[in-house]
Design an enzyme around this catalytic site. Structure first.
Site, PDB file in Angstrom:
ATOM      1  N   ASP A  22       0.831  -1.209   0.000  1.00 20.99           N
ATOM      2  CA  ASP A  22       0.000   0.000   0.000  1.00 20.99           C
ATOM      3  C   ASP A  22       0.864   1.258   0.000  1.00 20.99           C
ATOM      4  O   ASP A  22       1.987   1.246   0.512  1.00 20.99           O
ATOM      5  CB  ASP A  22      -0.916  -0.028   1.238  1.00 20.99           C
ATOM      6  N   ASN A  70     -10.983  -2.583  -5.405  1.00 22.71           N
ATOM      7  CA  ASN A  70     -10.202  -1.604  -6.173  1.00 22.71           C
ATOM      8  C   ASN A  70     -10.852  -1.205  -7.507  1.00 22.71           C
ATOM      9  O   ASN A  70     -10.440  -0.231  -8.140  1.00 22.71           O
ATOM     10  CB  ASN A  70      -8.767  -2.097  -6.415  1.00 22.71           C
TER      11      ASN A  70
HETATM   12  C1  IPE Z   1      -5.311  -2.700  -0.226  1.00 20.27           C
HETATM   13  O1  IPE Z   1      -5.008  -1.370  -0.445  1.00 20.27           O
HETATM   14  C2  IPE Z   1      -5.379  -3.440  -1.528  1.00 20.27           C
HETATM   15  C3  IPE Z   1      -4.105  -3.690  -2.190  1.00 20.27           C
HETATM   16  C4  IPE Z   1      -2.927  -3.377  -1.719  1.00 20.27           C
HETATM   17  C5  IPE Z   1      -4.191  -4.385  -3.460  1.00 20.27           C
HETATM   18  P1  IPE Z   1      -6.165  -0.280  -0.589  1.00 20.27           P
HETATM   19  O2  IPE Z   1      -5.486   1.024  -0.744  1.00 20.27           O
HETATM   20  O3  IPE Z   1      -7.115  -0.679  -1.646  1.00 20.27           O
HETATM   21  O4  IPE Z   1      -6.893  -0.390   0.822  1.00 20.27           O
HETATM   22  P2  IPE Z   1      -7.799   0.659   1.608  1.00 20.27           P
HETATM   23  O5  IPE Z   1      -8.810   1.195   0.615  1.00 20.27           O
HETATM   24  O6  IPE Z   1      -6.913   1.750   2.121  1.00 20.27           O
HETATM   25  O7  IPE Z   1      -8.408  -0.118   2.730  1.00 20.27           O
HETATM   26  C1  IPE Z   2      -1.675   0.134  -3.396  1.00 17.81           C
HETATM   27  O1  IPE Z   2      -1.357   1.496  -3.384  1.00 17.81           O
HETATM   28  C2  IPE Z   2      -1.791  -0.396  -4.798  1.00 17.81           C
HETATM   29  C3  IPE Z   2      -3.118  -0.902  -5.139  1.00 17.81           C
HETATM   30  C4  IPE Z   2      -4.162  -0.917  -4.358  1.00 17.81           C
HETATM   31  C5  IPE Z   2      -3.291  -1.389  -6.500  1.00 17.81           C
HETATM   32  P1  IPE Z   2      -2.509   2.569  -3.425  1.00 17.81           P
HETATM   33  O2  IPE Z   2      -2.833   2.880  -4.855  1.00 17.81           O
HETATM   34  O3  IPE Z   2      -3.670   2.164  -2.593  1.00 17.81           O
HETATM   35  O4  IPE Z   2      -1.780   3.811  -2.770  1.00 17.81           O
HETATM   36  P2  IPE Z   2      -2.408   4.844  -1.747  1.00 17.81           P
HETATM   37  O5  IPE Z   2      -2.890   4.066  -0.553  1.00 17.81           O
HETATM   38  O6  IPE Z   2      -3.534   5.546  -2.457  1.00 17.81           O
HETATM   39  O7  IPE Z   2      -1.273   5.762  -1.408  1.00 17.81           O
HETATM   40 MG    MG Z   3      -4.106   2.416  -0.587  1.00 18.20          MG
END
Ligand code: IPE
Ligand code: IPE
Ligand code: MG
Length: 240
Positions: A22, A70
């Protein structure tokens, strides 16, 4: 959980590490870049960490790559991610060969494009004989969705009504031969599972790190494994 799945003599290092990658978006935004640049860097971090896991002899690694939630992101970000998976993750056969990694996927792959499904199947096939490390990509993955799909697979295997058991849920899961996760690490500062490996994480150790995923590397994996090595796993019992 059956008795022989209980990892009572916890090994020094985890056998199976789950990684919630993340913070890609925040990494890019901080630099004035589009969020997609963070996803691009995130793949590089995953490669560094995979190489180190293979070197350390960790036999199972599961990356949370794309969750069932997502899809709520803007269309442009979702399609960038899908292209990135096909072009960067599923075309790295030489790399997987070099580190002797077998690639598996976990999640509802039927919702992905035909191209993506073909790329996944080809990579899974091409790496099937590799033995040092099994790298699972959780793609269009949700822990709740996996439990529902496991139950449905179990139901369609039945000729008459019966009662489902914990072992059935495991046996009919996406990857019954991959052992339950020992350690889940999450980059990016949030302290939640976000629907990752809900069934398997029943007794997983959890570790949360503020470092954003694209800044992760071999050292962070080693720190997480060292932290794990100092935990006492009791599985509801008493310390031995
Ligand atoms: C979790 O990250 C999913 C992945 C790393 C694929 P998200 O960014 O989607 O999670 P939330 O929305 O902060 O819970
Ligand atoms: C995790 O990074 C990657 C995926 C969920 C695909 P994020 O895209 O959620 O990054 P933040 O949390 O918005 O910084
Ligand atoms: Mg995230």
């Amino acid at each position: 959980m059956s008795k022989d799945e209980l990892n009572v003599d916890s090994p020094v290092y985890p056998k199976h590490v789950g990684i919630i990658m993340d913070g890609n978006g925040r990494w890019a935004t901080k630099r004035g870049l589009p969020r997609t640049a963070g996803h691009y860097e995130g793949i590089k971090a995953a490669k560094r960490v995979t190489t180190e896991a293979s070197r350390l002899g960790i036999p199972f690694l599961t990356y949370y790559v794309f969750s069932t939630e997502n899809w709520r992101r803007p269309d442009q970000e979702v399609s960038y991610l899908m292209d990135l998976f096909s072009s960067r993750i599923f075309s790295e056969i030489d790399y997987y060969k070099r580190i002797d990694a077998r690639l598996l996927c976990r999640g509802n792959l039927q919702a992905l494009s035909r191209n993506a499904q073909e790329a996944i199947a080809a990579t899974v096939d091409a790496t099937a004989s590799h033995q040092r490390i099994t790298v699972t990509l959780a793609l269009n993955y949700g822990g709740q969705d996996e439990i529902v799909r496991s139950v449905n697979r179990w139901l369609s295997s039945r000729k008459e009504a019966s009662v489902i058991t914990e072992q059935d849920i495991r046996d009919f899961s996406d990857l019954p031969h991959v052992p339950p996760v020992d350690l889940i690490v999450r980059a990016g500062g949030e302290k939640r599972l976000s629907n990752f490996l809900l069934w398997d994480s029943a007794y997983a150790e959890l570790a949360f790190y503020d470092t954003l995923w694209p800044d992760w590397g071999a050292k962070d994996l080693r720190i997480a494994c060292e932290e794990y090595a100092h935990r006492t796993r009791r599985f509801g019992g008493v310390p031995t």
